[in-house]
Scaffold this motif. Structure first.
Motif, PDB file in Angstrom:
ATOM      1  N   THR A 185       0.818  -1.219   0.000  1.00 18.82           N
ATOM      2  CA  THR A 185       0.000   0.000   0.000  1.00 18.82           C
ATOM      3  C   THR A 185       0.850   1.267   0.000  1.00 18.82           C
ATOM      4  O   THR A 185       0.684   2.152   0.828  1.00 18.82           O
ATOM      5  N   GLY A 186       1.811   1.355  -0.908  1.00 16.31           N
ATOM      6  CA  GLY A 186       2.557   2.595  -1.058  1.00 16.31           C
ATOM      7  C   GLY A 186       3.542   2.886   0.050  1.00 16.31           C
ATOM      8  O   GLY A 186       3.953   4.030   0.235  1.00 16.31           O
ATOM      9  N   ARG A 187       3.923   1.874   0.782  1.00 16.90           N
ATOM     10  CA  ARG A 187       4.823   2.108   1.908  1.00 16.90           C
ATOM     11  C   ARG A 187       6.185   1.452   1.717  1.00 16.90           C
ATOM     12  O   ARG A 187       6.955   1.314   2.668  1.00 16.90           O
ATOM     13  N   GLY A 188       6.489   1.016   0.508  1.00 17.71           N
ATOM     14  CA  GLY A 188       7.775   0.369   0.283  1.00 17.71           C
ATOM     15  C   GLY A 188       7.798  -1.067   0.780  1.00 17.71           C
ATOM     16  O   GLY A 188       6.756  -1.700   0.897  1.00 17.71           O
ATOM     17  N   SER A 189       8.984  -1.561   1.097  1.00 17.40           N
ATOM     18  CA  SER A 189       9.174  -3.007   1.284  1.00 17.40           C
ATOM     19  C   SER A 189       8.911  -3.537   2.684  1.00 17.40           C
ATOM     20  O   SER A 189       8.711  -4.737   2.852  1.00 17.40           O
ATOM     21  N   GLN A 190       8.949  -2.673   3.707  1.00 13.98           N
ATOM     22  CA  GLN A 190       8.917  -3.197   5.077  1.00 13.98           C
ATOM     23  C   GLN A 190       7.616  -2.929   5.829  1.00 13.98           C
ATOM     24  O   GLN A 190       7.511  -3.228   7.007  1.00 13.98           O
ATOM     25  N   HIS A 191       6.665  -2.312   5.146  1.00 11.70           N
ATOM     26  CA  HIS A 191       5.330  -2.140   5.735  1.00 11.70           C
ATOM     27  C   HIS A 191       4.299  -2.657   4.735  1.00 11.70           C
ATOM     28  O   HIS A 191       3.284  -2.028   4.487  1.00 11.70           O
ATOM     29  N   ALA A 192       4.567  -3.800   4.129  1.00 12.17           N
ATOM     30  CA  ALA A 192       3.825  -4.183   2.929  1.00 12.17           C
ATOM     31  C   ALA A 192       3.672  -5.673   2.709  1.00 12.17           C
ATOM     32  O   ALA A 192       2.823  -6.094   1.922  1.00 12.17           O
ATOM     33  N   LEU A 228      -5.951  -2.219   2.505  1.00 11.92           N
ATOM     34  CA  LEU A 228      -6.832  -1.564   1.534  1.00 11.92           C
ATOM     35  C   LEU A 228      -8.307  -1.871   1.795  1.00 11.92           C
ATOM     36  O   LEU A 228      -9.180  -1.335   1.122  1.00 11.92           O
ATOM     37  N   LEU A 229      -8.571  -2.742   2.750  1.00 10.28           N
ATOM     38  CA  LEU A 229      -9.961  -3.164   2.974  1.00 10.28           C
ATOM     39  C   LEU A 229     -10.584  -2.614   4.257  1.00 10.28           C
ATOM     40  O   LEU A 229     -11.777  -2.801   4.497  1.00 10.28           O
TER      41      LEU A 229
END
Lengths: 319, 338
Positions: free
Chosen positions: B124-131, B176-177
């Motif tokens: 969700t647009g936060r890069g690799s470590q929040h995803a 996203l939900l």
């Protein structure tokens, strides 16, 4: 020393029980009849006995991979321990725990947590439950000096501190994490100093003096019950045997060993007891003989105890 | 009946369970700070006023507070722990896997660990470590139940079931939900609202849900991929391909009964997974289907998953990383038409 005669003889009996149990287990392991691996506590008996004597039946302990002494001190029977070590279904964990995970919740001992420092946050969580429910219980969380370097130590101890949780953090400092001496892994080797940095009380105690341990743990438990917990007790002690299995301890200096062996917790306590005037050497010998008999009977039974069936492989996974 | 999003439905579930049972409490980071957010996605917003002392804000210490939840659960409490981002489960995993999941077995059945760990996942647009999609790392852990919710009705009913379950339950939610509102609203959010009935209900933790019936191909997905699979089925329907869509929902254990009934009917399976294809949940699911229902398969199982890369930041790559309805539809189309 004004302690009751029966009480101190009870402590002596537990010390001897643990020593004789461990020596017998070592023999059984080396003769090849006992499966698995072992981590033993010869030389450290007074830490387990002193702390557990300060706890009530409804209090809990958490332990480590080196938990035989803690278990016997908290009241697990020789038989359920030996059965477990032999993998029998009559063992304290039905043969599914083994040496590193001995425990019995009904007797106040969580199965040993063999990940270093893994029991520290967990014990804090048990203490949180006691506090939320106002039960007045405490938990004594045993760990070694090696655990102090783990992140789980910092996280668990810090949360216990900020929430004043009733947990006694018992660091059995035997100077070695496996084969690595603490001066290689600690800039400040005094573990109890760490408590102050979290804002609570820490104390270093002679861990080979069962009465000193008992008194320190009694005080700590009272503080915890009064809502003044946690407390960090650093118990200085020494392992007379290997880290595990066939470790010959070549990393321990001869002079260091000799110095600590001369401070053996059982010999020292025996000397103290004989100096009281109301305990004779025959009393101590009788205790040792009774313990040896109990263990001997236990081994005979454990070798014949029933083992789980293959159907038990997949039980006890989910509630 | 009222229309709710997942965040609101979870909040109601927690409120109702905490009201019903005094042993339930919440523990996590930034979940009850007055003037704060109510957790990273507003789920516990306002609850600290309703339940003083039972919405416990922790230091930033995922390993520590997970262990605290395990210990409290062993003593009869029913903690609902949460990590702000699923990625942080790696920090918590020693306590979750070595203690929570194994304690019952190691004790010979003496111990129960009735705890819930909630974890938001998804790119969700936060890069690799929040995803990361963390499901793959936990679905093969004996002693741990794993579920993933895709709509508000399930979110409420499954969280209530998880709280009441005597086992550790890992509860995945997709960023996203949520339908979080205000400052915590999520760009690119997908509508996962449901009509929520009045009164108490639970949704079982071990049942998949058929979201659309069809005869030609079975589309399997969970979380966001349940929505994308449903959208793909809509597209396919316009082309005369009748897709059945199953929200797998229960990731450990899988509901092979529901999945198997569909495979027997369609003989074709497309599994959509957000997350690297190699070693994913869909790998286990494909193998499990092949073992159980291989003779009903007209074609080998197909997986639509992410590339074997960390989650990228830039939108053009992130959008490609996350399987969309078009990719799922294309895979189904190819399976049927060759």
């Amino acid at each position: 020393m004004n302690l009751d005669r029966d009480f101190v003889l009870g402590l002596y009996r537990k010390l001897v029980l643990i020593r004789e149990f461990e020596e017998r287990v070592k023999f059984l392991f080396l003769e090849g009849t006992m499966p698995g691996t072992i981590h033993q506590c010869q030389g450290q008996e007074a830490t387990a006995v002193g702390v557990c004597a300060a706890l009530g039946a409804s209090d809990y302990i958490t332990s480590t991979f080196r938990g035989h002494g803690h278990a016997l001190a908290k009241g697990l029977s020789v038989q359920e321990m030996l059965d477990e070590l032999f993998g029998a279904s009559t063992g304290c964990c039905k043969g599914k725990g083994g040496s590193m995970h001995v425990g019995n919740m009904a007797k106040g001992m969580v199965p040993g947590i063999a990940i270093v420092a893994g029991g520290i946050p967990l014990a804090a969580g048990m203490a949180l439950a006691f506090k939320m429910r106002k039960t007045g219980q405490v938990v004594a969380c045993f760990f070694g000096d090696g655990a102090v370097a783990e992140g789980a130590f910092h996280e668990g101890v810090n949360m216990a501190a900020i929430w004043d949780l009733p947990v006694i953090f018992v660091c059995e400092n035997n100077l070695y994490g496996a084969s690595t001496r603490i001066d290689k892994v600690m800039k400040n080797p005094k573990v109890s100093d760490r408590a102050a940095s979290y804002g609570f009380r820490g104390e270093t105690v002679d861990g080979n003096d069962v009465i000193a341990v008992y008194e320190a743990a009694t005080k700590a438990a009272a503080e915890c019950r009064a809502g003044k917990g946690p407390v960090l007790l650093e118990l200085l002690t020494y392992r007379r045997t290997g880290h595990s299995r066939r470790d010959a301890c070549h990393y321990q200096a001869k002079t260091e060993k000799e110095a600590w062996f001369s401070r053996d917790p059982i010999d020292r306590f025996a000397t103290q007891l004989l100096g009281r005037g109301d305990i004779a050497i025959a009393d101590l010998e009788a205790i040792k003989a009774a313990v040896e008999k109990e263990i001997e009977d236990g081994v005979v039974n454990a070798k014949q105890a029933p083992h789980p069936t293959l159907a038990d492989l997949t039980t006890d996974v989910l509630a | 009946m009222k229309r709710q999003g997942i965040a609101e439905a979870l909040r109601d579930a927690i409120t109702e369970e905490m009201t019903r049972d005094p042993s339930v409490f919440c523990i996590g980071e930034d979940i009850g700070v007055p003037g704060g957010w109510g957790g990273a996605f507003t789920v516990t917003l306002g609850l600290s006023e309703k339940f003083p002392g039972r919405i416990i804000d922790t230091p930033i210490a995922e390993l520590g507070f997970t262990g605290i939840a395990v210990g409290a659960a062993m003593m009869g409490m029913r903690p609902i722990a949460d990590v702000q981002y699923g990625d942080f489960l790696f920090l918590a995993s020693d306590q979750l896997i070595n203690n929570a999941a194994k304690m019952r077995y190691m004790s010979g059945g003496a111990i129960t660990v009735p705890m819930v760990m909630r974890a938001p996942v998804g790119a969700t647009g936060r890069g690799s470590q929040h995803a990361q999609s963390m499901e793959r790392y936990f679905t093969g852990v004996p002693g741990l139940k794993v579920v993933a919710v895709s709509n508000a009705y399930d979110a409420k009913g499954m969280l209530k079931a998880a709280v009441r379950d005597d086992n550790p339950v890992l509860f995945f939610e997709h960023k996203l939900l949520y339908g979080s509102k205000g400052a915590r609203a999520e760009p690119g959010a997908v509508d996962a609202t449901s009509e929520i009935p009045e009164g108490d209900y639970t949704v079982p933790l071990d049942k998949a849900a058929v979201r659309r019936e069809g005869n030609d191909v079975t589309l399997l997905g969970w979380l966001l991929m349940a929505h994308n699979s449903l959208a793909a089925a809509g597209t396919l329907g316009g082309e005369g391909i009748d897709a059945e869509v199953i929200d797998v929902r229960s990731l450990s254990p899988f509901d092979y009964e529901t999945i198997g009934a569909s495979v027997r009917k369609t003989g074709r399976v497309v599994i959509a997974e957000e997350g690297p294809k190699t070693g994913g949940v869909s790998a286990e699911l494909a193998a499990g289907i092949a073992e159980r229902f291989g003779k009903f398969l007209k074609e080998p199982v197909v997986r639509v998953a992410s590339a074997d890369v960390p989650v990228p930041f830039t939108p053009i790559l992130e959008n490609d990383y996350r399987p969309d309805a078009a990719k799922i539809a294309a895979a189904a189309r190819k399976l049927i038409k060759g």
